[in-house]
Design a protein around this motif. Structure first.
Motif, mmCIF file in Angstrom:
data_model
loop_
_atom_site.group_PDB
_atom_site.id
_atom_site.type_symbol
_atom_site.label_atom_id
_atom_site.label_comp_id
_atom_site.label_asym_id
_atom_site.label_seq_id
_atom_site.Cartn_x
_atom_site.Cartn_y
_atom_site.Cartn_z
ATOM 1 N N LEU A 25 3.338 15.352 -3.320
ATOM 2 C CA LEU A 25 2.701 16.281 -4.247
ATOM 3 C C LEU A 25 3.350 17.658 -4.150
ATOM 4 O O LEU A 25 2.770 18.634 -3.744
ATOM 5 C CB LEU A 25 1.209 16.369 -3.949
ATOM 6 C CG LEU A 25 0.358 17.091 -4.997
ATOM 7 C CD1 LEU A 25 0.537 16.431 -6.351
ATOM 8 C CD2 LEU A 25 -1.101 17.088 -4.602
ATOM 9 N N THR A 26 4.627 17.693 -4.529
ATOM 10 C CA THR A 26 5.349 18.963 -4.604
ATOM 11 C C THR A 26 6.066 18.986 -5.939
ATOM 12 O O THR A 26 6.668 17.999 -6.345
ATOM 13 C CB THR A 26 6.387 19.086 -3.464
ATOM 14 O OG1 THR A 26 7.267 17.957 -3.507
ATOM 15 C CG2 THR A 26 5.693 19.150 -2.119
ATOM 16 N N PHE A 27 5.987 20.115 -6.619
ATOM 17 C CA PHE A 27 6.578 20.215 -7.936
ATOM 18 C C PHE A 27 7.947 20.863 -7.850
ATOM 19 O O PHE A 27 8.204 21.724 -7.010
ATOM 20 C CB PHE A 27 5.669 21.047 -8.841
ATOM 21 C CG PHE A 27 4.303 20.447 -9.010
ATOM 22 C CD1 PHE A 27 4.144 19.246 -9.671
ATOM 23 C CD2 PHE A 27 3.182 21.083 -8.504
ATOM 24 C CE1 PHE A 27 2.889 18.686 -9.835
ATOM 25 C CE2 PHE A 27 1.924 20.533 -8.657
ATOM 26 C CZ PHE A 27 1.779 19.332 -9.320
ATOM 27 N N ASP A 28 8.806 20.450 -8.758
ATOM 28 C CA ASP A 28 10.134 21.051 -8.861
ATOM 29 C C ASP A 28 9.961 22.521 -9.227
ATOM 30 O O ASP A 28 9.408 22.856 -10.261
ATOM 31 C CB ASP A 28 10.931 20.319 -9.941
ATOM 32 C CG ASP A 28 12.385 20.773 -9.999
ATOM 33 O OD1 ASP A 28 12.666 21.916 -9.603
ATOM 34 O OD2 ASP A 28 13.222 19.978 -10.443
ATOM 35 N N LYS A 29 10.440 23.399 -8.361
ATOM 36 C CA LYS A 29 10.233 24.850 -8.571
ATOM 37 C C LYS A 29 10.896 25.341 -9.855
ATOM 38 O O LYS A 29 10.533 26.374 -10.384
ATOM 39 C CB LYS A 29 10.790 25.644 -7.382
ATOM 40 C CG LYS A 29 10.219 25.227 -6.033
ATOM 41 C CD LYS A 29 8.731 25.453 -5.945
ATOM 42 C CE LYS A 29 8.193 25.223 -4.548
ATOM 43 N NZ LYS A 29 8.398 23.853 -4.070
ATOM 44 N N GLU A 30 11.892 24.596 -10.347
ATOM 45 C CA GLU A 30 12.614 25.026 -11.539
ATOM 46 C C GLU A 30 11.984 24.497 -12.819
ATOM 47 O O GLU A 30 12.366 24.915 -13.907
ATOM 48 C CB GLU A 30 14.076 24.552 -11.457
ATOM 49 C CG GLU A 30 14.829 25.047 -10.236
ATOM 50 C CD GLU A 30 14.842 26.565 -10.147
ATOM 51 O OE1 GLU A 30 15.004 27.205 -11.204
ATOM 52 O OE2 GLU A 30 14.670 27.093 -9.038
ATOM 53 N N GLU A 31 11.046 23.578 -12.705
ATOM 54 C CA GLU A 31 10.453 22.957 -13.883
ATOM 55 C C GLU A 31 8.968 23.270 -13.968
ATOM 56 O O GLU A 31 8.270 23.292 -12.946
ATOM 57 C CB GLU A 31 10.645 21.433 -13.831
ATOM 58 C CG GLU A 31 12.096 20.981 -13.900
ATOM 59 C CD GLU A 31 12.732 21.261 -15.251
ATOM 60 O OE1 GLU A 31 11.981 21.304 -16.254
ATOM 61 O OE2 GLU A 31 13.947 21.439 -15.302
ATOM 62 N N PRO A 32 8.440 23.509 -15.185
ATOM 63 C CA PRO A 32 6.995 23.715 -15.329
ATOM 64 C C PRO A 32 6.238 22.448 -14.941
ATOM 65 O O PRO A 32 6.761 21.335 -15.044
ATOM 66 C CB PRO A 32 6.824 24.018 -16.824
ATOM 67 C CG PRO A 32 8.179 24.370 -17.328
ATOM 68 C CD PRO A 32 9.147 23.621 -16.463
ATOM 69 N N ILE A 33 4.995 22.615 -14.500
ATOM 70 C CA ILE A 33 4.135 21.480 -14.203
ATOM 71 C C ILE A 33 3.753 20.798 -15.513
ATOM 72 O O ILE A 33 3.335 21.450 -16.469
ATOM 73 C CB ILE A 33 2.858 21.932 -13.471
ATOM 74 C CG1 ILE A 33 3.215 22.639 -12.166
ATOM 75 C CG2 ILE A 33 1.934 20.747 -13.200
ATOM 76 C CD1 ILE A 33 2.032 23.308 -11.507
ATOM 77 N N ASN A 34 3.914 19.492 -15.552
ATOM 78 C CA ASN A 34 3.576 18.723 -16.748
ATOM 79 C C ASN A 34 2.085 18.389 -16.713
ATOM 80 O O ASN A 34 1.646 17.477 -16.025
ATOM 81 C CB ASN A 34 4.402 17.436 -16.799
ATOM 82 C CG ASN A 34 4.102 16.593 -18.030
ATOM 83 O OD1 ASN A 34 3.541 17.092 -19.002
ATOM 84 N ND2 ASN A 34 4.450 15.328 -17.980
ATOM 85 N N VAL A 35 1.290 19.172 -17.450
ATOM 86 C CA VAL A 35 -0.159 18.989 -17.493
ATOM 87 C C VAL A 35 -0.538 18.301 -18.802
ATOM 88 O O VAL A 35 -0.109 18.717 -19.877
ATOM 89 C CB VAL A 35 -0.902 20.338 -17.398
ATOM 90 C CG1 VAL A 35 -2.414 20.112 -17.443
ATOM 91 C CG2 VAL A 35 -0.510 21.087 -16.134
#
Length: 313
Positions: free
Chosen positions: A28-38
């Motif tokens: 559960l870590t998001f790519d810092k360069e990409e927005p979170i896909n909600v």
């Protein structure tokens, strides 16, 4: 039978997509360069998440302007959209009744799921069917105070899942909550234009009780809180008698509900010797679009209150 078969097919799709996308909480870590896909369900929630998330989220709304969430049935494309989500946000309280089993399945697979209603104290829920009922009114967004609590809830969830941008989510939330407080003051100021004896709001279905409680209006919906229930001739006749007795001369249609029953109500009241007019369209279970200048929660609420006050004052 068709409803059951459709659910089996959709759950089968979930199982198949799950083979390629399992237990997201393991990483559960998001790519810092990409927005979170909600992925959000209703237009109100899509707008809320956009306001809090800002540039750090990419929000896909499953339902568009004018779509009734009570009756919306998920398509295969919705299942694939949900499967690609980093986070799912929905209203709860059975508003999205056709999605419940799907959300449970995605949650079990580890996709972070945020339920808007869980951010609102349960003692603020309105019950449907009296005190002994276990059913709650899902139209929680028509209390601005509820929506402030919902904003804080979404903020906390985004901060939890993406702590690197926590400060920005908090800043966005404070700015948005300030706008909501200003909205509440706008509503109160406009309602002062309506005499207390004229503060009746009659609509196609019972979506505005939270508004009524917060801003001291008596609200009557021709249908119940769920648009899947049908109003019968007895409901129309009974409401017509009530409106004649109370000398109510304005009724409102809704953007996401058929106007058929309201037209029948107008005819029933007029046949009793009292003039009843269609006073305009309100946004209930969905926002409007940009052309209507009702494509955000705040714009939607202002459009509603202007329509109500201008008709009743």
């Amino acid at each position: 039978m068709k409803k059951i078969l459709g659910l089996i097919i959709l759950l089968g799709i979930i199982a198949l997509t799950g083979c390629a996308n399992t237990n997201k909480t393991d990483s559960l870590t998001f790519d810092k360069e990409e927005p979170i896909n909600v992925v959000a369900t209703t237009t109100m929630i899509t707008d809320l998440v956009n306001n809090i998330g800002g540039e750090h989220v990419q929000v896909t709304g499953l339902m568009g302007p004018g779509v009734d969430p009570h009756t919306y049935k998920p398509a295969a494309s919705d299942v694939y959209t949900l499967d690609e989500a980093d986070m799912i946000v929905y209203n709860g309280l059975h508003l999205e009744a056709q999605f419940i089993e799907m959300f449970e399945q995605f949650s079990k697979r580890g996709i972070p799921t945020t339920v808007i209603a869980e951010g609102i104290p349960e003692n603020q829920y309105l019950k449907v069917g009296g005190e002994g009922s276990s059913e709650f009114d899902p139209h929680i967004w028509f209390s601005v105070e509820n929506w402030i609590n919902a904003s804080r809830h979404v903020t906390d969830e985004l901060k939890r899942y993406d702590p690197d941008h926590a400060a920005e989510y908090e800043e966005n939330a404070q700015a948005y909550i300030k706008q909501l407080v200003n909205l509440s003051e706008y509503i109160k100021d406009r309602i002062k234009e309506v005499p207390e004896e004229s503060r009746y709001l009659v609509t196609a279905h019972d979506a505005f009780q939270y508004f009524g409680r917060e801003f001291n209006f008596e609200v009557v919906g021709l249908q119940g809180v769920n648009t899947q229930t049908e109003a019968g001739t007895g409901d129309i006749s009974g409401l017509a008698e009530f409106m004649v007795n109370q000398k109510i001369r304005a009724v409102f249609v809704e953007s996401s509900v058929s106007s058929r029953n309201i037209e029948a109500l107008i005819e029933a009241v007029n046949s009793r010797g009292q003039t009843l007019e269609n006073a305009g369209e309100l946004y209930s279970d969905a926002l409007g679009d940009k052309e209507q200048d009702a494509d955000t929660y705040i714009k939607m609420y202002k459009a509603n209150i202007d329509t109500i006050v201008d008709a009743l004052k």
